[in-house]
Design a protein around this motif. Structure first.
Motif, PDB file in Angstrom:
ATOM      1  N   MET A   1       0.850  -1.197   0.000  1.00 10.44           N
ATOM      2  CA  MET A   1       0.000   0.000   0.000  1.00 10.44           C
ATOM      3  C   MET A   1       0.884   1.244   0.000  1.00 10.44           C
ATOM      4  N   ASP A   2       1.309   1.681   1.153  1.00  7.35           N
ATOM      5  CA  ASP A   2       2.227   2.819   1.224  1.00  7.35           C
ATOM      6  C   ASP A   2       3.234   2.541   2.325  1.00  7.35           C
ATOM      7  N   ARG A   3       4.066   3.519   2.602  1.00  2.61           N
ATOM      8  CA  ARG A   3       5.149   3.222   3.538  1.00  2.61           C
ATOM      9  C   ARG A   3       4.656   3.030   4.980  1.00  2.61           C
ATOM     10  N   ASP A   4       3.444   3.483   5.281  1.00  7.59           N
ATOM     11  CA  ASP A   4       2.914   3.278   6.631  1.00  7.59           C
ATOM     12  C   ASP A   4       2.211   1.938   6.782  1.00  7.59           C
ATOM     13  N   GLY A   5       2.082   1.221   5.693  1.00  5.49           N
ATOM     14  CA  GLY A   5       1.354  -0.035   5.739  1.00  5.49           C
ATOM     15  C   GLY A   5       1.862  -0.985   6.820  1.00  5.49           C
ATOM     16  N   LYS A   6       3.180  -1.020   6.971  1.00  4.45           N
ATOM     17  CA  LYS A   6       3.784  -1.919   7.936  1.00  4.45           C
ATOM     18  C   LYS A   6       3.373  -1.526   9.351  1.00  4.45           C
ATOM     19  N   LYS A   7       3.419  -0.240   9.631  1.00  5.21           N
ATOM     20  CA  LYS A   7       3.050   0.272  10.953  1.00  5.21           C
ATOM     21  C   LYS A   7       1.619  -0.155  11.311  1.00  5.21           C
ATOM     22  N   PHE A   8       0.708  -0.038  10.346  1.00  6.40           N
ATOM     23  CA  PHE A   8      -0.682  -0.356  10.612  1.00  6.40           C
ATOM     24  C   PHE A   8      -0.894  -1.866  10.751  1.00  6.40           C
ATOM     25  N   ARG A   9      -0.151  -2.629   9.983  1.00  7.25           N
ATOM     26  CA  ARG A   9      -0.281  -4.083  10.129  1.00  7.25           C
ATOM     27  C   ARG A   9       0.188  -4.509  11.520  1.00  7.25           C
ATOM     28  N   GLU A  10       1.265  -3.869  11.966  1.00  5.29           N
ATOM     29  CA  GLU A  10       1.763  -4.195  13.310  1.00  5.29           C
ATOM     30  C   GLU A  10       0.769  -3.787  14.398  1.00  5.29           C
ATOM     31  N   LEU A  11       0.128  -2.651  14.154  1.00  4.29           N
ATOM     32  CA  LEU A  11      -0.866  -2.168  15.109  1.00  4.29           C
ATOM     33  C   LEU A  11      -2.022  -3.170  15.238  1.00  4.29           C
ATOM     34  N   LEU A  12      -2.495  -3.671  14.110  1.00  7.60           N
ATOM     35  CA  LEU A  12      -3.580  -4.644  14.140  1.00  7.60           C
ATOM     36  C   LEU A  12      -3.129  -5.933  14.821  1.00  7.60           C
ATOM     37  N   GLU A  13      -1.894  -6.330  14.515  1.00  3.27           N
ATOM     38  CA  GLU A  13      -1.353  -7.542  15.122  1.00  3.27           C
ATOM     39  C   GLU A  13      -1.302  -7.423  16.640  1.00  3.27           C
ATOM     40  N   LYS A  14      -0.828  -6.277  17.077  1.00  5.31           N
ATOM     41  CA  LYS A  14      -0.694  -6.016  18.507  1.00  5.31           C
ATOM     42  C   LYS A  14      -2.042  -6.177  19.222  1.00  5.31           C
ATOM     43  N   GLN A  22      -9.726  -3.576   4.512  1.00  9.26           N
ATOM     44  CA  GLN A  22     -10.648  -2.528   4.937  1.00  9.26           C
ATOM     45  C   GLN A  22     -10.183  -1.860   6.225  1.00  9.26           C
ATOM     46  N   ARG A  23      -9.734  -2.674   7.172  1.00 16.79           N
ATOM     47  CA  ARG A  23      -9.238  -2.096   8.429  1.00 16.79           C
ATOM     48  C   ARG A  23      -8.017  -1.227   8.177  1.00 16.79           C
ATOM     49  N   LEU A  24      -7.146  -1.703   7.293  1.00 13.25           N
ATOM     50  CA  LEU A  24      -5.944  -0.922   6.974  1.00 13.25           C
ATOM     51  C   LEU A  24      -6.320   0.397   6.289  1.00 13.25           C
ATOM     52  N   ASP A  25      -7.333   0.358   5.443  1.00 13.16           N
ATOM     53  CA  ASP A  25      -7.779   1.591   4.780  1.00 13.16           C
ATOM     54  C   ASP A  25      -8.281   2.610   5.799  1.00 13.16           C
ATOM     55  N   VAL A  26      -9.057   2.120   6.768  1.00 10.24           N
ATOM     56  CA  VAL A  26      -9.604   3.029   7.784  1.00 10.24           C
ATOM     57  C   VAL A  26      -8.465   3.646   8.598  1.00 10.24           C
ATOM     58  N   LEU A  27      -7.494   2.830   8.991  1.00  6.94           N
ATOM     59  CA  LEU A  27      -6.355   3.347   9.756  1.00  6.94           C
ATOM     60  C   LEU A  27      -5.592   4.392   8.949  1.00  6.94           C
ATOM     61  N   ASN A  28      -5.417   4.097   7.669  1.00  6.42           N
ATOM     62  CA  ASN A  28      -4.714   5.018   6.791  1.00  6.42           C
ATOM     63  C   ASN A  28      -5.346   6.402   6.780  1.00  6.42           C
ATOM     64  N   VAL A  29      -6.657   6.437   6.681  1.00  5.29           N
ATOM     65  CA  VAL A  29      -7.351   7.729   6.651  1.00  5.29           C
ATOM     66  C   VAL A  29      -7.224   8.419   8.014  1.00  5.29           C
ATOM     67  N   LEU A  30      -7.501   7.680   9.076  1.00  4.49           N
ATOM     68  CA  LEU A  30      -7.542   8.306  10.403  1.00  4.49           C
ATOM     69  C   LEU A  30      -6.179   8.801  10.869  1.00  4.49           C
ATOM     70  N   PHE A  31      -5.126   8.094  10.499  1.00  4.34           N
ATOM     71  CA  PHE A  31      -3.800   8.464  10.993  1.00  4.34           C
ATOM     72  C   PHE A  31      -3.065   9.410  10.051  1.00  4.34           C
ATOM     73  N   SER A  32      -3.667   9.711   8.921  1.00  4.44           N
ATOM     74  CA  SER A  32      -2.964  10.561   7.954  1.00  4.44           C
ATOM     75  C   SER A  32      -3.274  12.034   8.162  1.00  4.44           C
ATOM     76  N   LYS A  33      -4.237  12.316   9.043  1.00  2.00           N
ATOM     77  CA  LYS A  33      -4.642  13.712   9.220  1.00  2.00           C
ATOM     78  C   LYS A  33      -4.268  14.228  10.601  1.00  2.00           C
ATOM     79  N   LYS A  34      -4.072  15.540  10.658  1.00  2.00           N
ATOM     80  CA  LYS A  34      -3.761  16.144  11.949  1.00  2.00           C
ATOM     81  C   LYS A  34      -5.023  16.303  12.781  1.00  2.00           C
TER      82      LYS A  34
END
Ligand code: ZN
Ligand code: ZN
Ligand code: ZN
Length: 143
Positions: A1-14, A22-34
């Motif tokens: 996906m993008d360079r943050d993909g790994k971070k989000f996969r780890e977050l879900l794993e944790k 779908q979960r990764l897409d939601v995280l991407n949107v929520l964590f990409s904004k200030k």
């Protein structure tokens, strides 16, 4: 996906959550904004890939796991923003002020402004504090 993909996969794993696109897409949107993201914005950004019911379930799960917190803005609309690392599955620690801009409608987490603890009358068990200040934000005041 993008360079943050790994971070989000780890977050879900944790949090022992299945790593669905779908979960990764939601995280991407929520964590990409200030600022926080409103439910209608999420629906319009992700609506093509995720139906409303699924989106709602994903948000609820993330909230329960201490990944995101929900803020109700001045219009009564639900907004979501990433949690601080202090949040866990059992307890949120997002005791900060939120700022809702009346000009651009954005909702900001003011993470550095803590809400003090309140002493409750006997018998009251608070679960969530929702403090929203309204006014005009930094961006709008620049113009
Ligand atoms: Zn939280
Ligand atoms: Zn603004
Ligand atoms: Zn917040």
């Amino acid at each position: 996906m993008d360079r943050d993909g790994k971070k989000f996969r780890e977050l879900l794993e944790k949090h022992h959550l299945k790593k669905t696109g779908q979960r990764l897409d939601v995280l991407n949107v929520l964590f990409s904004k200030k600022e926080a993201t409103s439910q209608p914005t999420l629906e319009s950004l992700l609506g093509q890939h995720i139906n409303r019911v699924t989106l709602y379930r994903i948000l609820k799960t993330f909230e329960e796991k201490g990944i995101i917190h929900r803020i109700i803005d001045l219009n009564g609309t639900a907004n979501y923003a990433p949690c601080s690392s202090a949040c866990t599955e059992h307890e949120h620690h997002d005791e900060h002020i939120h700022f809702n801009c009346t000009a651009c409608n954005k909702l900001y987490c003011l993470n550095d402004i803590h809400i003090p603890g309140f002493t409750m009358p006997a018998g009251f068990k608070p679960e969530m504090i929702n403090m929203v200040i309204s006014g005009t934000c930094r961006n709008c005041n620049k113009k």
